[in-house]
Design an enzyme around this catalytic site. Structure first.
Site, PDB file in Angstrom:
ATOM      1  N   ASP A   1      -5.732   7.645 -19.703  1.00 53.97           N
ATOM      2  CA  ASP A   1      -4.993   6.377 -19.326  1.00 53.97           C
ATOM      3  C   ASP A   1      -4.882   5.969 -17.859  1.00 53.97           C
ATOM      4  O   ASP A   1      -4.729   7.014 -16.972  1.00 53.97           O
ATOM      5  CB  ASP A   1      -3.490   6.375 -19.682  1.00 53.97           C
ATOM      6  CG  ASP A   1      -2.869   5.106 -19.985  1.00 53.97           C
ATOM      7  OD1 ASP A   1      -3.378   4.029 -20.626  1.00 53.97           O
ATOM      8  OD2 ASP A   1      -1.745   5.065 -19.022  1.00 53.97           O
ATOM      9  N   GLY A   2      -4.786   4.911 -17.490  1.00 56.82           N
ATOM     10  CA  GLY A   2      -4.637   4.415 -15.908  1.00 56.82           C
ATOM     11  C   GLY A   2      -3.463   3.729 -15.933  1.00 56.82           C
ATOM     12  O   GLY A   2      -2.970   2.933 -16.753  1.00 56.82           O
TER      13      GLY A   2
ATOM     14  N   GLU B   1      -8.699   3.864 -15.363  1.00 58.26           N
ATOM     15  CA  GLU B   1      -9.198   4.279 -16.490  1.00 58.26           C
ATOM     16  C   GLU B   1     -10.685   5.076 -16.364  1.00 58.26           C
ATOM     17  O   GLU B   1     -11.000   6.095 -16.884  1.00 58.26           O
ATOM     18  CB  GLU B   1      -9.509   3.202 -17.372  1.00 58.26           C
ATOM     19  CG  GLU B   1      -8.221   2.741 -18.120  1.00 58.26           C
ATOM     20  CD  GLU B   1      -7.596   3.225 -18.985  1.00 58.26           C
ATOM     21  OE1 GLU B   1      -8.156   4.458 -19.436  1.00 58.26           O
ATOM     22  OE2 GLU B   1      -6.330   2.897 -19.419  1.00 58.26           O
TER      23      GLU B   1
ATOM     24  N   ASP C   1      -7.500   3.074 -23.854  1.00 57.61           N
ATOM     25  CA  ASP C   1      -6.725   1.818 -24.311  1.00 57.61           C
ATOM     26  C   ASP C   1      -7.560   0.757 -23.523  1.00 57.61           C
ATOM     27  O   ASP C   1      -6.948  -0.421 -23.441  1.00 57.61           O
ATOM     28  CB  ASP C   1      -5.257   1.879 -24.256  1.00 57.61           C
ATOM     29  CG  ASP C   1      -4.888   2.011 -22.611  1.00 57.61           C
ATOM     30  OD1 ASP C   1      -5.616   2.149 -21.955  1.00 57.61           O
ATOM     31  OD2 ASP C   1      -3.690   1.582 -22.541  1.00 57.61           O
TER      32      ASP C   1
ATOM     33  N   HIS D   1      -2.552   2.169 -27.338  1.00 55.26           N
ATOM     34  CA  HIS D   1      -2.153   3.598 -27.603  1.00 55.26           C
ATOM     35  C   HIS D   1      -1.944   3.844 -29.221  1.00 55.26           C
ATOM     36  O   HIS D   1      -2.181   4.862 -29.768  1.00 55.26           O
ATOM     37  CB  HIS D   1      -0.970   4.044 -26.907  1.00 55.26           C
ATOM     38  CG  HIS D   1      -1.375   4.188 -25.339  1.00 55.26           C
ATOM     39  ND1 HIS D   1      -0.570   4.549 -24.488  1.00 55.26           N
ATOM     40  CD2 HIS D   1      -2.351   3.796 -24.698  1.00 55.26           C
ATOM     41  CE1 HIS D   1      -0.935   4.513 -23.359  1.00 55.26           C
ATOM     42  NE2 HIS D   1      -1.925   4.056 -23.159  1.00 55.26           N
TER      43      HIS D   1
ATOM     44  N   ASP E   1      -0.384   8.407 -20.388  1.00 58.64           N
ATOM     45  CA  ASP E   1       0.209   7.252 -19.748  1.00 58.64           C
ATOM     46  C   ASP E   1       1.385   8.038 -19.059  1.00 58.64           C
ATOM     47  O   ASP E   1       1.684   7.409 -17.904  1.00 58.64           O
ATOM     48  CB  ASP E   1       0.878   6.098 -21.012  1.00 58.64           C
ATOM     49  CG  ASP E   1       1.671   5.280 -20.254  1.00 58.64           C
ATOM     50  OD1 ASP E   1       1.119   4.629 -19.463  1.00 58.64           O
ATOM     51  OD2 ASP E   1       2.731   5.113 -20.727  1.00 58.64           O
TER      52      ASP E   1
END
Length: 151
Positions: free
Chosen positions: A8-9, A52, A74, A129, A139
């Site tokens: 996750d970013g 990401e 995601d 997600h 996250d």
């Protein structure tokens, strides 16, 4: 060996604001023991897609022998870049996309290509997600890393 990489970013505010990535590398050894490694880092200036990419790179670069890898992200942009072969097209066009639009973060795309060279890698999109606990953990890692860069 089969490995799952969850990513996750997090970007906070505008592209000149802080951001970070979260990554969890997970595999099960022959004895059935589950192993996990977490990675996260914050940056002073960033964009979400860049984070990401960084998360996927860091996870793949941590693997020291060839593996069958599934990257769960995601980011539709990241997943589609590989699954729909956009990246191949960008390389052939000299890192341009669409009507000669420049591709951003070329250095990171090249680093990701190099990181996945020795592995069999599959990218899977995790829509928002979808309640995936591992991506939710990423996250939280990414958000904490981004927030640690706030002044």
């Amino acid at each position: 060996m089969k490995v799952d990489i969850y990513t996750d970013g997090a970007a906070r505010g505008n592209p000149d604001g802080p951001g970070g990535y979260g990554c969890i590398l997970r595999y099960v050894d022959p004895k059935g023991t589950v192993h996990e490694r977490e990675f996260s880092k914050g940056f002073e200036k960033t964009t979400n897609n860049r984070m990401e990419l960084m998360a996927a790179i860091v996870g793949l670069e941590a693997l020291i022998r060839p593996c069958e890898v599934t990257v769960h992200s995601d980011s539709k942009y990241l997943v589609d870049a590989f699954n729909q072969h956009w990246i191949d097209s960008w390389i052939k066009k000299g890192w341009k996309r669409g009507k000669n639009e420049e591709v951003k973060n070329v250095d990171l795309w090249q680093r990701l290509l190099k990181a996945k060279e020795m592995h069999e890698v599959k990218f899977v999109w995790v829509k928002g997600h979808d309640g995936n606990e591992m991506n939710e953990r990423c996250d939280r890692l990414a958000t904490e890393a981004a927030d640690s860069m706030k002044k």
